[in-house]
Design a protein around this motif. Structure first.
Motif, PDB file in Angstrom:
ATOM      1  N   SER A   5      25.816 -96.299 204.619  1.00 22.42           N
ATOM      2  CA  SER A   5      26.374 -96.907 205.817  1.00 22.42           C
ATOM      3  C   SER A   5      26.060 -96.028 207.020  1.00 22.42           C
ATOM      4  N   ALA A   6      26.151 -96.618 208.171  1.00 23.81           N
ATOM      5  CA  ALA A   6      25.914 -95.868 209.408  1.00 23.81           C
ATOM      6  C   ALA A   6      27.053 -94.879 209.615  1.00 23.81           C
ATOM      7  N   PRO A   7      26.771 -93.736 210.258  1.00 26.22           N
ATOM      8  CA  PRO A   7      27.850 -92.784 210.515  1.00 26.22           C
ATOM      9  C   PRO A   7      28.903 -93.414 211.428  1.00 26.22           C
ATOM     10  N   ARG A   8      30.130 -93.025 211.214  1.00 23.15           N
ATOM     11  CA  ARG A   8      31.206 -93.581 212.028  1.00 23.15           C
ATOM     12  C   ARG A   8      31.107 -93.059 213.450  1.00 23.15           C
ATOM     13  N   ARG A   9      31.361 -93.927 214.396  1.00 25.86           N
ATOM     14  CA  ARG A   9      31.312 -93.498 215.789  1.00 25.86           C
ATOM     15  C   ARG A   9      32.634 -92.852 216.159  1.00 25.86           C
ATOM     16  N   PHE A  16      41.018 -86.170 217.544  1.00 22.69           N
ATOM     17  CA  PHE A  16      40.157 -85.214 216.862  1.00 22.69           C
ATOM     18  C   PHE A  16      38.881 -84.983 217.663  1.00 22.69           C
ATOM     19  N   LYS A  17      38.297 -83.810 217.502  1.00 25.35           N
ATOM     20  CA  LYS A  17      37.058 -83.488 218.208  1.00 25.35           C
ATOM     21  C   LYS A  17      35.900 -84.320 217.672  1.00 25.35           C
ATOM     22  N   ALA A  18      34.954 -84.597 218.545  1.00 28.94           N
ATOM     23  CA  ALA A  18      33.749 -85.314 218.128  1.00 28.94           C
ATOM     24  C   ALA A  18      32.904 -84.383 217.271  1.00 28.94           C
ATOM     25  N   PRO A  19      32.201 -84.921 216.274  1.00 34.93           N
ATOM     26  CA  PRO A  19      31.350 -84.054 215.451  1.00 34.93           C
ATOM     27  C   PRO A  19      30.242 -83.432 216.307  1.00 34.93           C
ATOM     28  N   ALA A  20      29.998 -82.162 216.069  1.00 38.99           N
ATOM     29  CA  ALA A  20      28.986 -81.444 216.846  1.00 38.99           C
ATOM     30  C   ALA A  20      27.589 -81.816 216.372  1.00 38.99           C
ATOM     31  N   LEU A  21      26.690 -82.034 217.310  1.00 36.38           N
ATOM     32  CA  LEU A  21      25.303 -82.304 216.976  1.00 36.38           C
ATOM     33  C   LEU A  21      24.595 -80.977 216.726  1.00 36.38           C
ATOM     34  N   PRO A  22      23.694 -80.925 215.746  1.00 37.84           N
ATOM     35  CA  PRO A  22      22.995 -79.666 215.493  1.00 37.84           C
ATOM     36  C   PRO A  22      22.103 -79.291 216.674  1.00 37.84           C
ATOM     37  N   VAL A  23      22.097 -78.010 217.013  1.00 39.79           N
ATOM     38  CA  VAL A  23      21.269 -77.520 218.114  1.00 39.79           C
ATOM     39  C   VAL A  23      19.858 -77.295 217.585  1.00 39.79           C
ATOM     40  N   VAL A  24      18.885 -77.934 218.216  1.00 39.24           N
ATOM     41  CA  VAL A  24      17.496 -77.791 217.796  1.00 39.24           C
ATOM     42  C   VAL A  24      16.856 -76.695 218.636  1.00 39.24           C
ATOM     43  N   LYS A  25      16.372 -75.660 217.968  1.00 38.29           N
ATOM     44  CA  LYS A  25      15.724 -74.548 218.661  1.00 38.29           C
ATOM     45  C   LYS A  25      14.344 -74.988 219.146  1.00 38.29           C
ATOM     46  N   GLU A  26      13.899 -74.383 220.239  1.00 36.97           N
ATOM     47  CA  GLU A  26      12.589 -74.731 220.786  1.00 36.97           C
ATOM     48  C   GLU A  26      11.609 -73.595 220.570  1.00 36.97           C
TER      49      GLU A  26
END
Length: 73
Positions: A5-9, A16-26
């Protein structure tokens, strides 16, 4: 066959805090890097937003996004 299933929005009214997005290094072509498993290396190939090809001397490795364990020197 397993259905995914799609992740819950996240609702704006949620306490509750929003889930953190992973930081993509450059990284850029030619950057010197250090990897936790492979050691010191130099970026020799770039697959934009997908992976980096890194030469670690004795071997070459393709490190996929989010480049976990790899840091720029």
């Amino acid at each position: 066959m397993t259905k995914r299933s799609a992740p819950r929005r996240h609702l704006a009214t949620s306490p509750f805090k929003a889930p953190a997005l992973p930081v993509v290094k450059e990284f850029a072509l030619g950057d010197r890097v250090s990897h936790d498993r492979h050691g010191l290396g130099r970026i020799i190939g770039v697959e934009e937003g997908v992976a980096m090809l890194v030469d670690f001397g004795a071997r070459q490795a393709r490190i996929p996004v989010p480049y976990s364990g790899m840091d720029k020197l």
